[in-house]
Design a protein around this motif. Structure first.
Motif, short mmCIF file in Angstrom:
data_model
loop_
_atom_site.label_atom_id
_atom_site.label_comp_id
_atom_site.label_asym_id
_atom_site.label_seq_id
_atom_site.Cartn_x
_atom_site.Cartn_y
_atom_site.Cartn_z
N TYR A 34 -11.27 -39.72 -15.85
CA TYR A 34 -10.63 -39.81 -14.44
C TYR A 34 -12.10 -39.32 -13.56
N TYR A 35 -12.36 -38.14 -13.97
CA TYR A 35 -13.79 -37.50 -13.28
C TYR A 35 -14.88 -38.45 -13.13
N GLN A 36 -15.37 -38.95 -14.44
CA GLN A 36 -16.10 -39.88 -14.41
C GLN A 36 -16.19 -40.97 -13.68
N GLY A 37 -15.12 -41.46 -13.51
CA GLY A 37 -14.60 -42.79 -12.59
C GLY A 37 -15.10 -42.08 -10.94
N HIS A 38 -14.94 -40.83 -10.54
CA HIS A 38 -15.24 -40.44 -9.57
C HIS A 38 -17.06 -39.73 -9.46
N SER A 39 -17.60 -40.55 -10.30
CA SER A 39 -19.17 -39.98 -10.37
C SER A 39 -19.43 -38.53 -10.76
N LEU A 40 -18.53 -37.99 -11.54
CA LEU A 40 -18.50 -36.43 -11.85
C LEU A 40 -18.98 -36.41 -13.37
N ASP A 41 -19.87 -35.79 -13.67
CA ASP A 41 -20.48 -35.58 -14.98
C ASP A 41 -19.71 -34.61 -15.83
N HIS A 80 -15.16 -36.13 0.35
CA HIS A 80 -15.32 -34.96 -0.56
C HIS A 80 -16.54 -34.65 -1.40
N ILE A 81 -17.11 -33.62 -1.49
CA ILE A 81 -18.37 -33.38 -2.25
C ILE A 81 -18.02 -32.39 -3.17
N SER A 82 -17.74 -32.77 -4.59
CA SER A 82 -17.47 -31.77 -5.62
C SER A 82 -18.71 -30.94 -6.08
N VAL A 83 -18.49 -29.68 -6.43
CA VAL A 83 -19.61 -29.14 -6.90
C VAL A 83 -19.96 -29.52 -8.18
N MET A 84 -19.25 -30.43 -9.20
CA MET A 84 -19.43 -30.84 -10.31
C MET A 84 -20.46 -32.18 -10.12
#
Length: 399
Positions: A79-86, A215-219
């Protein structure tokens, strides 16, 4: 008689829940209370999440792994990877709500009497979490006059001492609804890297961004690989507050090893709630599109109505589903109690959360209140009308 701990005495009351007895008394009189005080969505929980619990074929309700189901962590990572989070499964520990994730983060990064810098106003329970960990909050003030934007980085710099170990933000913000910009996140990144601090980001409202804001995630910030800790939860995203499932996420291996000790000490997160949360990840994007549209409409209706009330100051939030309003009263706590104890408009009244409890600086926010626009639009319009008439009446009482 044995004495309770100083920590117990120091634990702050929740500004969100402390007025519940007054609301219960109002209801006992037959008054209808519109609950603007708490972020409890009325959006339906995804059917698949509830059905997964009904369909669970369990003969022994066992402990799960202390980090949570591996299948859930793998699916959550996707799910996170789908939101471009590593993010990988090993970067995730499932917790009993976002609250436990915050406790794990504080316990893993700060020792007693260490300092954490938090822009205020902030989520009220940060006070309680810090007290329970013996941590000192060092507030940096944001104000309603600029919509509660990030304070100047120079103000953060002034507060950093050898005891400073972390900065904590809520993005989008509870109680303000403020959504940090890319530039603001860049400034925070440079600051924590420069001073070798942790940046803890409470991102439980990450899905709720409006008006084209992102939203800009810290991840999502590579420079923060060793500094970033993300707190997340299913409570608001899927309208599953009662599930009490959240997670702590970080690429910092030492941090996650420490957090795992706390996870092992509490044994495991709840099984049925993990089953529901894992199934919720199959919720289609159309669900979120509809929910975000609905909340934006509710925001627009409610903020517009508040802005029409003489003497009320409120800004337009671009995330979450809260706003902080400044009222033409001396003490919002007294006003909130009066609304429940003494006032009704055609048998109806409202419950608000006095904003002083969202600050750690004494005496600040005394004439402000946090309100959640999680009710249906007609109810929000009625709530604003009650507030409008109540303020007229209360100003006579205050005299």
């Amino acid at each position: 008689m044995p004495k309770i701990s100083q920590k117990g005495i120091s634990m702050p009351e929740s500004p969100i829940r402390k007025l519940v007895p007054f609301a219960e008394k109002a209801k006992s009189k037959g008054h209808h209370v519109y609950h603007l005080n708490i972020g409890q969505p009325d959006i339906k929980t995804p059917h698949g999440a509830l059905q997964a619990v009904k369909d669970a074929n369990i003969e022994v309700l066992e402990y799960s792994h202390s980090a949570g189901f591996e299948s859930y962590r793998n699916k959550l990572a996707k799910y996170y990877q789908g939101h471009s989070l590593d993010v990988n499964a090993d970067d995730i520990i499932i917790t009993t709500g976002g609250s436990e994730a915050l406790l794990f983060a504080l316990g893993s990064t700060l020792d007693p009497h260490d300092e954490i810098i938090i822009p205020e106003p902030f989520y009220a329970n940060y006070n309680g979490f810090s007290t329970s960990n013996g941590v000192n909050i060092v507030p940096v003030m944001s104000t309603i006059d600029n919509g509660f934007a990030l304070p100047a980085i120079s103000e953060f710099e002034k507060l950093i001492t050898p005891k400073t170990k972390a900065i904590l933000i809520c993005n989008p913000g509870n109680p303000t609804g403020y959504l940090y910009s890319e530039q603001e996140m860049k400034q925070l990144t440079e600051l924590v890297v420069k001073h070798d601090l942790f940046l803890i980001a409470d991102e439980v409202y990450r899905e709720f961004a409006y008006d084209g804001y992102k939203h800009i995630s810290v991840m999502s910030i590579p420079e923060l690989a060793n500094n970033a800790i993300m707190i997340d939860s299913v409570s608001k995203r899927y309208s599953m507050c009662g599930a009490r499932i959240g997670c702590i996420v970080s690429k910092n291996k030492d941090l996650m090893k420490a957090a795992m000790k706390f996870a092992q000490a509490r044994l495991s997160p709840p099984t049925f709630a993990q089953i529901a949360s894992e199934a919720a990840l199959d919720t289609p994007q159309s669900y979120f599109d509809e929910v975000i549209t609905e909340y934006k409409e509710r925001r627009d209706v409610f903020i517009n109505a508040l802005q029409q009330i003489e003497g009320v100051q409120v800004t337009v939030p671009h995330g979450a589903f809260y706003c902080v309003a400044k009222f033409p009263v001396k003490n919002a706590d007294d006003f909130a109690k009066w609304l429940l104890e003494e006032y009704n408009l055609n048998g109806e009244t409202v419950m608000i959360a006095p904003a002083a409890g969202f600050y750690s600086t004494p005496g600040v926010g005394m004439n402000e209140a946090r309100m959640a626009y999680v009710l249906k639009k007609d109810d929000l319009i009625k709530s604003a009308e009650i507030l409008k008439e109540a303020l007229k009446a209360y100003q006579q009482v205050e005299k």
